[in-house]
Design a protein around this motif. Structure first.
Motif, PDB file in Angstrom:
ATOM      1  N   VAL A 119      31.839   9.731  11.537  1.00 42.92           N
ATOM      2  CA  VAL A 119      30.923   9.653  12.676  1.00 42.92           C
ATOM      3  C   VAL A 119      29.531   9.318  12.159  1.00 42.92           C
ATOM      4  N   SER A 120      28.707   8.724  13.030  1.00 44.88           N
ATOM      5  CA  SER A 120      27.367   8.299  12.663  1.00 44.88           C
ATOM      6  C   SER A 120      26.490   9.497  12.307  1.00 44.88           C
ATOM      7  N   TYR A 121      25.629   9.334  11.298  1.00 44.88           N
ATOM      8  CA  TYR A 121      24.735  10.428  10.929  1.00 44.88           C
ATOM      9  C   TYR A 121      23.713  10.686  12.005  1.00 44.88           C
ATOM     10  N   SER A 122      23.059   9.663  12.513  1.00 43.77           N
ATOM     11  CA  SER A 122      21.976   9.837  13.476  1.00 43.77           C
ATOM     12  C   SER A 122      22.473   9.880  14.919  1.00 43.77           C
ATOM     13  N   VAL A 166      19.227   5.921  10.032  1.00 45.47           N
ATOM     14  CA  VAL A 166      20.447   5.946   9.210  1.00 45.47           C
ATOM     15  C   VAL A 166      21.696   6.202  10.055  1.00 45.47           C
ATOM     16  N   LYS A 167      22.661   5.320   9.915  1.00 47.47           N
ATOM     17  CA  LYS A 167      23.962   5.525  10.559  1.00 47.47           C
ATOM     18  C   LYS A 167      24.961   6.157   9.595  1.00 47.47           C
ATOM     19  N   ASN A 176      26.954  15.770   9.070  1.00 50.86           N
ATOM     20  CA  ASN A 176      27.393  14.369   9.095  1.00 50.86           C
ATOM     21  C   ASN A 176      27.001  13.577   7.845  1.00 50.86           C
ATOM     22  N   LEU A 177      26.595  14.258   6.775  1.00 51.11           N
ATOM     23  CA  LEU A 177      26.444  13.565   5.508  1.00 51.11           C
ATOM     24  C   LEU A 177      27.826  13.155   5.004  1.00 51.11           C
ATOM     25  N   ALA A 178      27.946  11.910   4.575  1.00 53.89           N
ATOM     26  CA  ALA A 178      29.217  11.402   4.049  1.00 53.89           C
ATOM     27  C   ALA A 178      29.190  11.481   2.533  1.00 53.89           C
TER      28      ALA A 178
END
Length: 432
Positions: free
Chosen positions: A429-432, A271-272, A295-297
């Motif tokens: 920013v990317s989650y992973s 997941v990105k 980093n959860l959106a």
């Protein structure tokens, strides 16, 4: 606390009446005391305990703020009023929400109902008020789930006379999500996890087609039941399809179960962008996930950086957040602004009605309401339907707090697609 002229006049009048009454005790035939102020009873229903408790966590603070402001009463159209706010906890149970609404209507004789937070609360309360002919104002659930989920039909007149709802809708989510997702290179494949409930069904029916039109491939394993304990089949589907974007609208406990399983089974490494809604709205939800919460959106309907004040109390967004943290020792949450906005909009309607205890006049004033609250604009005449006013959401992301912070997570604003007045403070920013 701010004090307006009508309130000062009312307090002075009460003092004069009390003194006059004492003098009149000896000469009742020569002096008639001033009439007592009329009382307005306002119901307030929200979930304070149970799976949806995060939505009601800040309500005691907001209610205390409002009660203190209203302690001296107010004057509308030359008539003085005192206020009794009867708040109730649904315990996150739709059947209890309906029961509480009926009790407030039939046993307590409320003049006006305010209700907030998810279809499990708002829809049964709204239905009870519609059936009883009691004006009701609600917020914080997708307006499609409120309007169509309660039986309204596209292209037909609104079936609602007494109930009004201001809140975000599918288009708000679409604009916000697409704007956020463009910030990180991805394969435009979205794995969605939508429950078999009013929220999930409305989002599935309205958001998925719009995402497809926007160029995304949507992988939907189908609806699941609240309380599901094993998501292995859904996770396997997302992994096989290489879904770099994940979107969900579950109750908080279900997401915690799913996301831990997704991490154990390796999906979170793919997941990105993890775009969550209904869950992850409050610090308590995210802190329960530990490092999996970073980093959860998500999309917020209120934030301390909103440039708005409460039209009722005069409190700014930042003052509301800071006051809550000081009083509770807990981190601010976005429902503070939403719950206060109900009183902002509701009291403007009471004032505009000219006769707050006349239910038909108050319902008419709600339908004509065009005002600015602490969450922003509420404009029922603008539609899209007579009983609906869409409000904005902004793109946000949960990040690790800076060193020295009292709290482990901070939420930054990454996109203001629905409200350009709100300042953007960070990039997604990317989650992973």
């Amino acid at each position: 606390m701010p004090t307006n002229g009508s309130r000062r006049t009312f307090v002075k009048g009460v003092g004069a009446a009390a003194g006059g009454a004492a003098l009149a005790a000896g000469v009742p035939a020569l002096w008639k005391p001033a009439e007592a102020a009329e009382s307005l009873k306002i119901g307030f229903i929200s979930p304070r305990t149970g799976p949806l408790a995060g939505f009601g966590e800040g309500d005691p603070y907001v209610l205390d703020l409002v009660r203190k402001f209203l302690a001296g009463g107010m004057s509308f159209g030359g008539t003085s009023y005192t206020f009794e706010i009867l708040d109730r906890d649904t315990q996150s149970d739709p059947a209890r929400a309906s029961q509480l609404a009926k009790e407030l209507i039939n046993s307590n004789g409320i003049d006006f109902m305010l209700t907030t937070s998810t279809p499990e609360t708002v829809n049964p309360v709204s239905d009870a008020c519609e059936a009883a002919g009691v004006p009701c104002l609600s917020t914080v659930m997708p307006w499609e789930a409120w309007y169509f989920g309660r039986g309204a039909k596209p292209g037909q007149p609104s079936p609602f006379k007494w109930t009004y709802h201001f809140s975000f809708g599918v288009k708000n989510f679409l604009d916000c999500y697409v704007s956020q997702w463009k910030e990180i290179p991805n394969n435009k494949k979205v794995g969605v996890l939508y429950p078999n409930d009013a929220d999930g069904n409305a989002i599935r029916a309205h958001l998925i087609p719009d995402l497809v039109k926007a160029g995304y491939t949507v992988i939907d394993p189908g609806p699941y039941e609240d309380g599901t304990s094993d998501y292995s089949a859904q996770i396997a589907k997302y992994k096989s399809e290489n879904c770099e974007i994940f979107n969900t609208f579950p109750i908080p406990p279900d997401f915690a179960t799913f996301w831990r399983q997704a991490a154990q089974q390796g999906y979170t490494k793919i997941v990105k962008i993890a775009q969550i809604a209904k869950t992850g709205l409050f610090p308590s939800n995210v802190e329960a996930l530990g490092s999996l919460g970073y980093n959860l959106a998500t999309a917020f309907y209120w934030h301390p950086d909103f440039p708005y004040k409460s039209s009722l109390t005069g409190v700014s967004s930042r003052e509301l957040a800071d006051g809550y943290e000081k009083a509770s020792g807990k981190q601010w949450n976005q429902q503070l602004g939403a719950s206060l906005s109900l009183f902002d909009a509701g009291f403007t309607a009471l004032k505009n009605s000219g006769a707050p205890k006349n239910k038909a006049a108050l319902a008419k004033a709600l339908g004509a309401l065009n005002t600015t609250t602490i969450v922003g604009k509420v404009d029922f005449p603008a539609g899209p339907f007579p009983n609906v006013s869409p409000t904005s959401v902004i793109g946000t992301q949960w990040v690790k707090s800076k060193a020295g912070s009292k709290f482990p997570f901070d939420v930054v604003i990454t996109e203001h697609a629905n409200d350009p007045k709100v300042p953007v403070s960070a990039k997604l920013v990317s989650y992973s």
